[in-house]
Write a protein that holds these residues in place. Sequence first.
Motif, PDB file in Angstrom:
ATOM      1  N   LEU A  35       0.851  -1.175   0.000  1.00 58.87           N
ATOM      2  CA  LEU A  35       0.000   0.000   0.000  1.00 58.87           C
ATOM      3  C   LEU A  35       0.893   1.233   0.000  1.00 58.87           C
ATOM      4  N   THR A  36       0.380   2.312  -0.565  1.00 63.30           N
ATOM      5  CA  THR A  36       1.075   3.597  -0.480  1.00 63.30           C
ATOM      6  C   THR A  36       0.156   4.610   0.181  1.00 63.30           C
ATOM      7  N   LEU A  37       0.595   5.151   1.293  1.00 68.09           N
ATOM      8  CA  LEU A  37      -0.158   6.178   1.993  1.00 68.09           C
ATOM      9  C   LEU A  37       0.316   7.553   1.522  1.00 68.09           C
ATOM     10  N   SER A  38      -0.615   8.482   1.471  1.00 70.14           N
ATOM     11  CA  SER A  38      -0.296   9.868   1.117  1.00 70.14           C
ATOM     12  C   SER A  38      -0.791  10.784   2.218  1.00 70.14           C
ATOM     13  N   CYS A  39      -0.116  11.904   2.357  1.00 67.68           N
ATOM     14  CA  CYS A  39      -0.520  12.920   3.327  1.00 67.68           C
ATOM     15  C   CYS A  39      -0.390  14.273   2.645  1.00 67.68           C
ATOM     16  N   ALA A  40      -1.533  14.894   2.370  1.00 72.10           N
ATOM     17  CA  ALA A  40      -1.538  16.204   1.739  1.00 72.10           C
ATOM     18  C   ALA A  40      -1.529  17.271   2.823  1.00 72.10           C
ATOM     19  N   ALA A  41      -0.538  18.146   2.767  1.00 72.60           N
ATOM     20  CA  ALA A  41      -0.369  19.169   3.797  1.00 72.60           C
ATOM     21  C   ALA A  41      -0.719  20.544   3.260  1.00 72.60           C
ATOM     22  N   SER A  42      -1.329  21.348   4.098  1.00 70.38           N
ATOM     23  CA  SER A  42      -1.614  22.734   3.736  1.00 70.38           C
ATOM     24  C   SER A  42      -1.392  23.616   4.954  1.00 70.38           C
ATOM     25  N   GLY A  43      -1.173  24.902   4.676  1.00 70.34           N
ATOM     26  CA  GLY A  43      -0.873  25.835   5.760  1.00 70.34           C
ATOM     27  C   GLY A  43       0.604  26.183   5.770  1.00 70.34           C
ATOM     28  N   ASN A  44       0.962  27.145   6.566  1.00 70.83           N
ATOM     29  CA  ASN A  44       2.337  27.629   6.577  1.00 70.83           C
ATOM     30  C   ASN A  44       3.075  27.409   7.890  1.00 70.83           C
ATOM     31  N   THR A  45       2.373  27.061   8.941  1.00 76.41           N
ATOM     32  CA  THR A  45       3.021  26.990  10.240  1.00 76.41           C
ATOM     33  C   THR A  45       3.432  25.572  10.609  1.00 76.41           C
ATOM     34  N   TYR A  46       4.009  24.870   9.653  1.00 78.24           N
ATOM     35  CA  TYR A  46       4.581  23.575   9.944  1.00 78.24           C
ATOM     36  C   TYR A  46       5.943  23.491   9.266  1.00 78.24           C
ATOM     37  N   ASN A  47       6.760  22.576   9.766  1.00 75.81           N
ATOM     38  CA  ASN A  47       8.096  22.410   9.220  1.00 75.81           C
ATOM     39  C   ASN A  47       8.081  21.260   8.228  1.00 75.81           C
ATOM     40  N   ARG A  48       8.083  21.591   6.936  1.00 72.00           N
ATOM     41  CA  ARG A  48       8.033  20.553   5.909  1.00 72.00           C
ATOM     42  C   ARG A  48       9.350  19.794   5.821  1.00 72.00           C
ATOM     43  N   ASN A  49      10.356  20.244   6.550  1.00 73.90           N
ATOM     44  CA  ASN A  49      11.632  19.529   6.593  1.00 73.90           C
ATOM     45  C   ASN A  49      11.735  18.582   7.788  1.00 73.90           C
ATOM     46  N   CYS A  50      10.610  18.356   8.452  1.00 72.60           N
ATOM     47  CA  CYS A  50      10.597  17.470   9.615  1.00 72.60           C
ATOM     48  C   CYS A  50       9.206  16.863   9.720  1.00 72.60           C
ATOM     49  N   MET A  51       9.015  15.741   9.049  1.00 73.42           N
ATOM     50  CA  MET A  51       7.699  15.119   9.003  1.00 73.42           C
ATOM     51  C   MET A  51       7.802  13.632   9.307  1.00 73.42           C
ATOM     52  N   HIS A  52       6.700  13.072   9.772  1.00 71.77           N
ATOM     53  CA  HIS A  52       6.721  11.703  10.296  1.00 71.77           C
ATOM     54  C   HIS A  52       5.461  10.939   9.913  1.00 71.77           C
ATOM     55  N   TRP A  53       5.583   9.637   9.973  1.00 72.26           N
ATOM     56  CA  TRP A  53       4.448   8.729   9.997  1.00 72.26           C
ATOM     57  C   TRP A  53       4.479   7.986  11.329  1.00 72.26           C
ATOM     58  N   PHE A  54       3.329   7.958  11.967  1.00 69.28           N
ATOM     59  CA  PHE A  54       3.134   7.178  13.186  1.00 69.28           C
ATOM     60  C   PHE A  54       2.034   6.161  12.919  1.00 69.28           C
ATOM     61  N   ARG A  55       1.922   5.182  13.798  1.00 66.33           N
ATOM     62  CA  ARG A  55       0.801   4.256  13.736  1.00 66.33           C
ATOM     63  C   ARG A  55       0.387   3.877  15.144  1.00 66.33           C
ATOM     64  N   GLN A  56      -0.866   3.490  15.250  1.00 68.49           N
ATOM     65  CA  GLN A  56      -1.391   3.044  16.539  1.00 68.49           C
ATOM     66  C   GLN A  56      -2.371   1.911  16.332  1.00 68.49           C
ATOM     67  N   ALA A  57      -2.053   0.790  16.921  1.00 70.79           N
ATOM     68  CA  ALA A  57      -2.936  -0.376  16.886  1.00 70.79           C
ATOM     69  C   ALA A  57      -3.825  -0.350  18.129  1.00 70.79           C
TER      70      ALA A  57
END
Length: 123
Positions: free
Chosen positions: A18-40
Amino acid sequence: QVQLVESGGGSVQAGGSLTLSCAASGNTYNRNCMHWFRQAPGMERERVASIYGGSASTYYADSVKGRFTISQDTAKNTLYLQMNSLKPEDTAMYYCAAAFYGGCSSNPRYNHWGQGTQVTVSS
């Protein structure tokens, strides 16, 4: 205001991809520091992968090394998680996270969050 919208989850058999995507919008985030988390269910939230400095470096949890690949398309403001050789233990809600603007942390308290996308892997 920052919005992170995940997509691409679903149900797949063990060994599938599977390929997950995350579309980001807005200006107050650091696009040079992003993560994927999961929770079962019944488990703590786990960091799966991180990407830093516009793909300059990456981090992977031991449980997904060699199977998952994190990437981003900065022109499209989109983060991806390519998941191969999926196992039933990968079943979880997957969340995209982006560090607050001006910082870089994997601490959930210092990140913006999406709503998550469910991944279910059957044996």
